[in-house]
Design a protein around this motif. Structure first.
Motif, PDB file in Angstrom:
ATOM      1  N   SER A 198       0.840  -1.206   0.000  1.00 47.69           N
ATOM      2  CA  SER A 198       0.000   0.000   0.000  1.00 47.69           C
ATOM      3  C   SER A 198       0.875   1.255   0.000  1.00 47.69           C
ATOM      4  N   GLN A 199       1.951   1.266   0.785  1.00 46.23           N
ATOM      5  CA  GLN A 199       2.865   2.403   0.807  1.00 46.23           C
ATOM      6  C   GLN A 199       3.564   2.589  -0.543  1.00 46.23           C
ATOM      7  N   MET A 200       3.903   1.520  -1.216  1.00 48.91           N
ATOM      8  CA  MET A 200       4.531   1.605  -2.534  1.00 48.91           C
ATOM      9  C   MET A 200       3.595   2.230  -3.556  1.00 48.91           C
ATOM     10  N   ALA A 201       2.329   1.839  -3.557  1.00 52.24           N
ATOM     11  CA  ALA A 201       1.359   2.414  -4.501  1.00 52.24           C
ATOM     12  C   ALA A 201       1.149   3.906  -4.242  1.00 52.24           C
ATOM     13  N   GLU A 202       1.093   4.298  -2.979  1.00 58.20           N
ATOM     14  CA  GLU A 202       0.939   5.717  -2.648  1.00 58.20           C
ATOM     15  C   GLU A 202       2.164   6.522  -3.081  1.00 58.20           C
ATOM     16  N   PHE A 203       3.386   5.978  -2.930  1.00 55.14           N
ATOM     17  CA  PHE A 203       4.607   6.685  -3.319  1.00 55.14           C
ATOM     18  C   PHE A 203       4.659   6.885  -4.834  1.00 55.14           C
ATOM     19  N   ARG A 204       4.270   5.914  -5.608  1.00 56.43           N
ATOM     20  CA  ARG A 204       4.244   6.057  -7.062  1.00 56.43           C
ATOM     21  C   ARG A 204       3.258   7.125  -7.504  1.00 56.43           C
ATOM     22  N   SER A 205       2.126   7.139  -6.842  1.00 47.90           N
ATOM     23  CA  SER A 205       1.120   8.138  -7.208  1.00 47.90           C
ATOM     24  C   SER A 205       1.581   9.549  -6.859  1.00 47.90           C
ATOM     25  N   THR A 206       2.281   9.707  -5.739  1.00 48.18           N
ATOM     26  CA  THR A 206       2.731  11.042  -5.308  1.00 48.18           C
ATOM     27  C   THR A 206       3.843  11.574  -6.205  1.00 48.18           C
ATOM     28  N   HIS A 207       4.821  10.762  -6.587  1.00 46.87           N
ATOM     29  CA  HIS A 207       5.992  11.191  -7.362  1.00 46.87           C
ATOM     30  C   HIS A 207       5.847  10.937  -8.856  1.00 46.87           C
ATOM     31  N   HIS A 208       4.683  10.488  -9.283  1.00 44.60           N
ATOM     32  CA  HIS A 208       4.391  10.287 -10.700  1.00 44.60           C
ATOM     33  C   HIS A 208       5.427   9.344 -11.347  1.00 44.60           C
ATOM     34  N   LEU A 209       5.670   8.261 -10.708  1.00 45.28           N
ATOM     35  CA  LEU A 209       6.597   7.263 -11.217  1.00 45.28           C
ATOM     36  C   LEU A 209       5.800   6.124 -11.816  1.00 45.28           C
ATOM     37  N   VAL A 210       6.182   5.769 -13.056  1.00 41.14           N
ATOM     38  CA  VAL A 210       5.466   4.699 -13.735  1.00 41.14           C
ATOM     39  C   VAL A 210       6.323   3.424 -13.818  1.00 41.14           C
ATOM     40  N   ALA A 211       7.537   3.585 -14.424  1.00 41.61           N
ATOM     41  CA  ALA A 211       8.441   2.427 -14.608  1.00 41.61           C
ATOM     42  C   ALA A 211       9.856   2.849 -14.221  1.00 41.61           C
ATOM     43  N   LEU A 212      10.026   3.202 -12.963  1.00 45.42           N
ATOM     44  CA  LEU A 212      11.332   3.680 -12.496  1.00 45.42           C
ATOM     45  C   LEU A 212      12.443   2.639 -12.664  1.00 45.42           C
ATOM     46  N   PRO A 213      12.247   1.410 -12.306  1.00 43.94           N
ATOM     47  CA  PRO A 213      13.344   0.438 -12.487  1.00 43.94           C
ATOM     48  C   PRO A 213      13.776   0.293 -13.951  1.00 43.94           C
ATOM     49  N   GLU A 214      12.755   0.326 -14.902  1.00 44.20           N
ATOM     50  CA  GLU A 214      13.113   0.193 -16.308  1.00 44.20           C
ATOM     51  C   GLU A 214      13.882   1.414 -16.793  1.00 44.20           C
ATOM     52  N   GLN A 215      13.515   2.597 -16.306  1.00 48.65           N
ATOM     53  CA  GLN A 215      14.244   3.809 -16.698  1.00 48.65           C
ATOM     54  C   GLN A 215      15.687   3.765 -16.195  1.00 48.65           C
ATOM     55  N   LYS A 216      15.853   3.402 -14.953  1.00 43.82           N
ATOM     56  CA  LYS A 216      17.209   3.314 -14.413  1.00 43.82           C
ATOM     57  C   LYS A 216      18.024   2.257 -15.150  1.00 43.82           C
ATOM     58  N   LYS A 217      17.384   1.154 -15.480  1.00 45.94           N
ATOM     59  CA  LYS A 217      18.100   0.102 -16.183  1.00 45.94           C
ATOM     60  C   LYS A 217      18.543   0.562 -17.570  1.00 45.94           C
ATOM     61  N   SER A 218      17.655   1.248 -18.282  1.00 48.49           N
ATOM     62  CA  SER A 218      18.008   1.735 -19.616  1.00 48.49           C
ATOM     63  C   SER A 218      19.119   2.775 -19.540  1.00 48.49           C
ATOM     64  N   LEU A 219      19.033   3.676 -18.544  1.00 49.49           N
ATOM     65  CA  LEU A 219      20.062   4.694 -18.396  1.00 49.49           C
ATOM     66  C   LEU A 219      21.405   4.085 -18.014  1.00 49.49           C
ATOM     67  N   LEU A 220      21.383   3.102 -17.159  1.00 47.23           N
ATOM     68  CA  LEU A 220      22.633   2.421 -16.769  1.00 47.23           C
ATOM     69  C   LEU A 220      23.263   1.708 -17.968  1.00 47.23           C
ATOM     70  N   GLU A 221      22.417   1.088 -18.798  1.00 44.12           N
ATOM     71  CA  GLU A 221      22.958   0.422 -19.988  1.00 44.12           C
ATOM     72  C   GLU A 221      23.563   1.441 -20.949  1.00 44.12           C
ATOM     73  N   HIS A 222      22.892   2.629 -21.099  1.00 40.73           N
ATOM     74  CA  HIS A 222      23.439   3.664 -21.975  1.00 40.73           C
ATOM     75  C   HIS A 222      24.757   4.206 -21.436  1.00 40.73           C
ATOM     76  N   ILE A 223      24.849   4.385 -20.106  1.00 41.38           N
ATOM     77  CA  ILE A 223      26.096   4.863 -19.503  1.00 41.38           C
ATOM     78  C   ILE A 223      27.206   3.831 -19.687  1.00 41.38           C
ATOM     79  N   ALA A 224      26.870   2.586 -19.505  1.00 45.89           N
ATOM     80  CA  ALA A 224      27.885   1.544 -19.701  1.00 45.89           C
ATOM     81  C   ALA A 224      28.381   1.521 -21.139  1.00 45.89           C
TER      82      ALA A 224
END
Length: 511
Positions: A198-224
């Motif tokens: 429940s806390q995770m769903a509320e945090f996503r709604s507050t910070h407008h995060l949809v696919a944060l892990p996928e974004q970080k993963k794509s950015l890390l791959e681009h940096i690498a």
């Protein structure tokens, strides 16, 4: 003579046994009577057997909350430590006292002289002495034997021991209350997991995060990928710089011209001059030969000069002259060309490295900003994953505890009875046949030994052989005291001596 002495020695021992046959028979009979009475008086003892098979079919689950903790797998091989542990449990004082109490061994008549509070300890001590626990050779079987004067009591004691030992196995290897414990942990973990989700769903709604892990993963791959490209570009720049320096050194060290052609020509001038000299020396040699005798010094000197000149001509003919041509150095031209190319490549790679480095710095700044905004998300995500793993583990442990509880209720154990104790009416002790056989040998040896001792303790001469051995000389003739030698002729005396060869010496008279 020696053969006669040995035969006489054996005959003398036979005579000793015949002469003391009454004493030997009395000793033998008395000894055998004692052995027979002993074999009849010894109480019979009966042995009962129990064989237990140690298995690894049931193991107690480990109480742990680690992700890698699992119930140990059953193995068909039982270690020596496990066998030793089970043997110690079979001979533990608590178990033996319970056996004494249940079989009422402390009420036997042989413990009546003990005080009431010491009878159980005395019976337990005797039970431990009469009980033998040993592993079977090269197997997982434990052999238990018990010896008692009553066959029914021996079988009863081992049966009671087996029953109480199986009960103690369930108590020691079981885990009472583990099912309720893990069930409570499972329920509390489910409640905590629902709260974290429940806390995770509320945090996503507050910070407008949809696919944060996928974004970080794509950015890390681009940096690498950018880091790899920058490293490759820097390596290319270093390579081009090294080639530039190498080509520059080569261009400065190479000569401007090199030899282009080389031709060998005959050495005619030297050959002609030497040939002229040789002809002159030969002419002088011919003139001197008409004036001087062979072997004269002038002739030998001319011959030596002729040989030297001929060798010089041969060397000049075998060593031709060389003609060398020079031209422009092609290696210098190639080095200068590669130097221009490497300088141009170095400039291009340097520019590419600068562009990739700037792009890498921008991507790293974007990742830093994303990490700063997602720290709370990562913490909640780790909590949800940890609670999910714990929930799966507790569910598994709850199932194991339930299976263990069912096994305890069904009285299942990893100790199986291979051979149950039975009433054996054939006594194992004493072995009366063996006792009688040993008594026979003992009685015979005792009677012969005593007769021999008595015979050697009386230093008397009883036979003709004893007299011959004592005097060291042979006896030619012996006559009875009642018969005079003068009353016999030679034939009668020899015949009588042959008939009375073994007569006692007391009845004979030496001649």
């Amino acid at each position: 003579m020696r053969t006669f002495a040995r035969a006489g020695f054996a005959s003398s021992w036979l005579q000793v046994l015949v002469r003391r046959r009454a004493l030997a028979a009395a000793l033998f009979g008395g000894s055998m009577l004692v052995v027979l009475l002993t074999a009849l008086v010894l109480p019979s003892r009966y042995t009962s057997h129990l064989k237990l098979l140690v298995k690894n079919e049931r193991e107690s689950p480990l109480l742990s909350i680690g992700d890698q903790t699992q119930a140990p797998r059953a193995s068909s091989e039982v270690s020596d430590a496990r066998i030793s542990t089970e043997m110690e449990l079979l001979t533990s004082g608590e178990l033996l006292r319970r056996v004494v109490t249940q079989t009422r061994l402390d009420t036997l008549s042989k413990y009546s002289h003990y005080p009431p509070d010491e009878r159980q300890e005395a019976a337990t001590r005797d039970l431990r002495k009469a009980l033998t626990v040993a592993p079977a050779h090269r197997s997982n079987v434990i052999e238990v034997t018990y010896v008692a004067p009553d066959p029914n009591r021996a079988a009863q004691v081992l049966s009671t021991l087996n029953q109480l030992y199986q009960q103690s196995q369930q108590t020691l290897h079981g885990t009472p209350g583990s099912y309720d414990f893990f069930k409570a942990l499972q329920r509390s973990t489910e409640s905590a997991l629902n709260t974290a989700e429940s806390q995770m769903a509320e945090f996503r709604s507050t910070h407008h995060l949809v696919a944060l892990p996928e974004q970080k993963k794509s950015l890390l791959e681009h940096i690498a990928l950018l880091q790899q490209s920058v490293a490759i570009s820097q390596a290319e720049a270093d390579k081009e710089n090294h080639e530039t320096q190498s080509y520059s050194q080569d261009a400065s060290s190479l000569p401007p011209t090199v030899e282009t052609a080389r031709r060998s020509i005959p050495n005619q001038s030297s050959t002609q001059a030497l040939a002229s000299t040789l002809v002159g020396l030969q002419n002088r040699r011919e003139e001197a030969a008409t004036r001087y005798q062979p072997g004269d010094r002038i002739l030998t000197d001319l011959d030596a000069q002729i040989r030297v000149t001929q060798a010089a001509i041969a060397k000049a003919e075998s060593t031709p002259a060389l003609e060398v041509s020079n031209g422009q150095n092609p290696a210098l031209i190639a080095s200068q060309t590669e130097l221009v190319r490497s300088r141009a490549g170095f400039a291009g790679v340097t520019a590419q490295t600068a562009r990739l480095t700037a792009e890498l710095k921008g991507s790293q700044q974007a990742l830093t900003a994303l990490d700063a905004s997602s720290s709370g998300y990562d913490e909640l995500n780790r909590r949800v994953e940890s609670l999910s793993s714990l929930l799966v583990l507790y569910q598994h442990k709850t199932d194991e505890a339930y299976v263990g509880q069912m096994l305890d209720q069904g009285h299942f154990s990893d100790i199986a009875v291979v051979e149950a104790p039975v009433v054996e009416h054939l006594a194992t002790f004493p072995k009366r046949g063996l006792i009688l056989l040993l008594g026979l040998v003992w009685s015979l040896a005792l009677s012969l030994s005593i007769v021999a001792m008595l015979e050697h303790s009386e230093p008397r001469i009883l036979t003709q052989l004893d007299l011959e051995l004592a005097l060291g000389i042979p006896i030619l003739l012996a006559l009875p005291r009642t018969l005079q030698a003068s009353a016999m002729n030679d034939e009668s005396r020899g015949l009588y001596l042959a008939m009375q060869r073994n007569a006692p010496l007391a009845d004979l008279e030496l001649l």
